[in-house]
Structures are given as structure tokens and as C-alpha cells.
Design a protein around this motif. Structure first.
Motif: not given
Length: 126
Positions: A32-57
Motif C-alpha cells: 500500500v504505502y511503499k513507493s511504486n512509481v519510477n519516472l526515471n529521473g522526471k519529477r512528474e508526468i502527465v497521464f491521460y485516461i481517454r473517455t471510454g477506457w476501462n481498467y485494462e486500458h
């Protein structure tokens, strides 16, 4: 004599229960609480979830962008928190070193980064 033997058994059962409890807490913490995101040196990224996407997408997009360290722990937390059935489209900011709890909460709640839009009031003669 029997009384001492029974006390020893109870004592060792408590020790075993304590060890199992500590192990369980460690496993839950790491999921739950251990860091699980690694952006390879970037501090943040923009992540888009498109309309109509489900969990698998969403999972496929996270994999394509190589965002998560462990997809199994993310999947486990998503199942527990009900995110698999409540995917919300939008523009999300994912920060380096986010944990599964924060990431799933953000995606499940639909907490998005607003898009800045500028409309110039220009009128043209036709």
C-alpha cells in the motif's frame, strides 16, 4: 508439570502470532504505502485516461509508459479500493515515488490537473 508445559506452549504461540503479525503488517505496508512509481529521473508526468477506457486500458497505458515498478501490487490495491469498476477519464499528474494508495485514490476520485485554456476575443469581418 503439565501446567508448566501448557504455559510454554501458550508462550510460543504468542511469539509465533507476534511474528506472523509483524510479517503481515510489513506485507500490507509494502503493497500500500511503499513507493511504486519510477519516472526515471522526471519529477512528474502527465497521464491521460481517454473517455471510454476501462481498467485494462489504464494498465496497458501504464505499462507502455513504464510508470509502475510492480503492477501486481497496483492491481491488488485497485481491486480492494474498487478502482477497477470506476475508471474516470481525464488528465492526471503522476509524481515520482508515489505509492499505490495515493495513485489509486487520485485515479479513483477523478482528481485531475486542470487544463489551461485561453480564448482570445477576436472578431473578424466577414
Amino acid at each position: 508439570m503439565k501446567h508448566k508445559k501448557r504455559n510454554k506452549i501458550i508462550y510460543w504461540l504468542f511469539i509465533l502470532l507476534f511474528i506472523v503479525g509483524v510479517f503481515f503488517i510489513y506485507v500490507v505496508y509494502s503493497y500500500v504505502y511503499k513507493s511504486n512509481v519510477n519516472l526515471n529521473g522526471k519529477r512528474e508526468i502527465v497521464f491521460y485516461i481517454r473517455t471510454g477506457w476501462n481498467y485494462e486500458h489504464v494498465i496497458n497505458s501504464l505499462k507502455e509508459n513504464d510508470i509502475l515498478i510492480n503492477y501486481n501490487t497496483f492491481d491488488f490495491i485497485s481491486e480492494i479500493k474498487g478502482y477497477k469498476n470506476s475508471v474516470k477519464p481525464g488528465r492526471y499528474i503522476i509524481y515520482d515515488k508515489m505509492n499505490n494508495n495515493n495513485l489509486v485514490n487520485m485515479l479513483r476520485s477523478g482528481r485531475q490537473k486542470p487544463v489551461k485554456l485561453v480564448l482570445n476575443n477576436i472578431r473578424k469581418k466577414v
